[in-house]
Scaffold this motif. Structure first.
Motif, PDB file in Angstrom:
ATOM      1  N   CYS A  87     -13.898 -10.798  -4.022  1.00 62.26           N
ATOM      2  CA  CYS A  87     -13.092 -10.271  -2.916  1.00 62.26           C
ATOM      3  C   CYS A  87     -12.381  -8.996  -3.336  1.00 62.26           C
ATOM      4  O   CYS A  87     -11.963  -8.857  -4.488  1.00 62.26           O
ATOM      5  N   THR A  88     -12.216  -8.098  -2.395  1.00 56.11           N
ATOM      6  CA  THR A  88     -11.376  -6.923  -2.591  1.00 56.11           C
ATOM      7  C   THR A  88     -10.003  -7.206  -1.999  1.00 56.11           C
ATOM      8  O   THR A  88      -9.887  -7.601  -0.839  1.00 56.11           O
ATOM      9  N   VAL A  89      -8.965  -7.012  -2.811  1.00 53.80           N
ATOM     10  CA  VAL A  89      -7.593  -7.382  -2.449  1.00 53.80           C
ATOM     11  C   VAL A  89      -6.704  -6.138  -2.515  1.00 53.80           C
ATOM     12  O   VAL A  89      -6.821  -5.345  -3.457  1.00 53.80           O
ATOM     13  N   PRO A  90      -5.815  -5.936  -1.542  1.00 54.31           N
ATOM     14  CA  PRO A  90      -4.932  -4.760  -1.583  1.00 54.31           C
ATOM     15  C   PRO A  90      -3.890  -4.861  -2.690  1.00 54.31           C
ATOM     16  O   PRO A  90      -3.413  -5.936  -3.032  1.00 54.31           O
ATOM     17  N   LEU A  91      -3.547  -3.726  -3.228  1.00 51.52           N
ATOM     18  CA  LEU A  91      -2.525  -3.645  -4.265  1.00 51.52           C
ATOM     19  C   LEU A  91      -1.155  -4.011  -3.702  1.00 51.52           C
ATOM     20  O   LEU A  91      -0.819  -3.662  -2.573  1.00 51.52           O
TER      21      LEU A  91
END
Length: 203
Positions: A87-91
């Protein structure tokens, strides 16, 4: 039917079945996200999507960004068994996940479920402290065709489980492993999270 065990991190990360009373309703709770129980928010998130896009049923992580609330990033377990997700997760967003959890229409189910429950969540190989919630009455909105409750509308139940809250991870790639067990039900969800300054999300 409202009796599910989720182990995620559950459904949590174990998704235990949930048999309980439900009623038609479309208006979301009036409390702000910060005021609502994290269990109620997680179950609402898990029960929003139908099976094809549901984050608990997801085998690869393709749908993990769907309906994320913004102030936290939820992780899910499985309906039993092992998965590997990317998954790509926001900072700058905290991670929240159950190692294993249950929602049921019968308070006694939580008592028996928690009596024998075990679970761990690891972040980059280090074990994360878990909060044990023995019992909590919650209300959440379930979406049509979802595989978590098999019903839609306003749903009331008793929730319990082992929960982790992980401080916002830094940019880059991180590993999260969720493992939970209660009786013969076992969940093992392994995440590769790519934390970036921007991420794609789906409504």
């Amino acid at each position: 039917m409202l009796r599910r065990v989720i182990a995620v991190a559950s459904c949590g990360v174990v998704l235990a079945g949930c048999n309980g009373p439900t009623g038609a309703g479309t208006a979301p709770p009036t409390a702000s996200p910060a005021q609502r129980s994290i269990q109620a928010r997680w179950w609402e998130w898990a029960a929003t999507e139908p099976v094809d896009t549901n984050p608990v049923a997801d085998r690869t992580g393709t749908h993990c960004a769907r309906n994320q609330p913004g102030d936290v990033w939820f992780l899910a377990g499985t309906f039993g068994g092992q998965v590997q997700r990317r998954c790509t997760v926001p900072l700058g967003v905290r991670l929240v996940a159950p190692a294993i959890n249950l929602v049921s229409g019968d308070e006694d189910d939580c008592r028996s479920y928690m009596a024998g429950v075990t679970g761990t969540i690891q972040f980059d190989g280090a074990e994360v402290p878990l909060e044990r919630i023995e019992h909590e009455a919650i209300t959440f909105i379930a979406g049509p065709g979802n595989p978590v409750t098999d019903t839609s509308g306003k749903t009331r139940g008793d929730a319990c489980g082992l929960w982790a809250r992980i401080d916002p991870p830094g940019a880059g790639e991180h590993k999260v492993r969720i493992h939970g067990k209660s009786g013969t039900f076992e969940v093992d969800a392994q995440y590769t999270l790519v934390v970036t300054a921007t991420s794609q999300s789906a409504a």
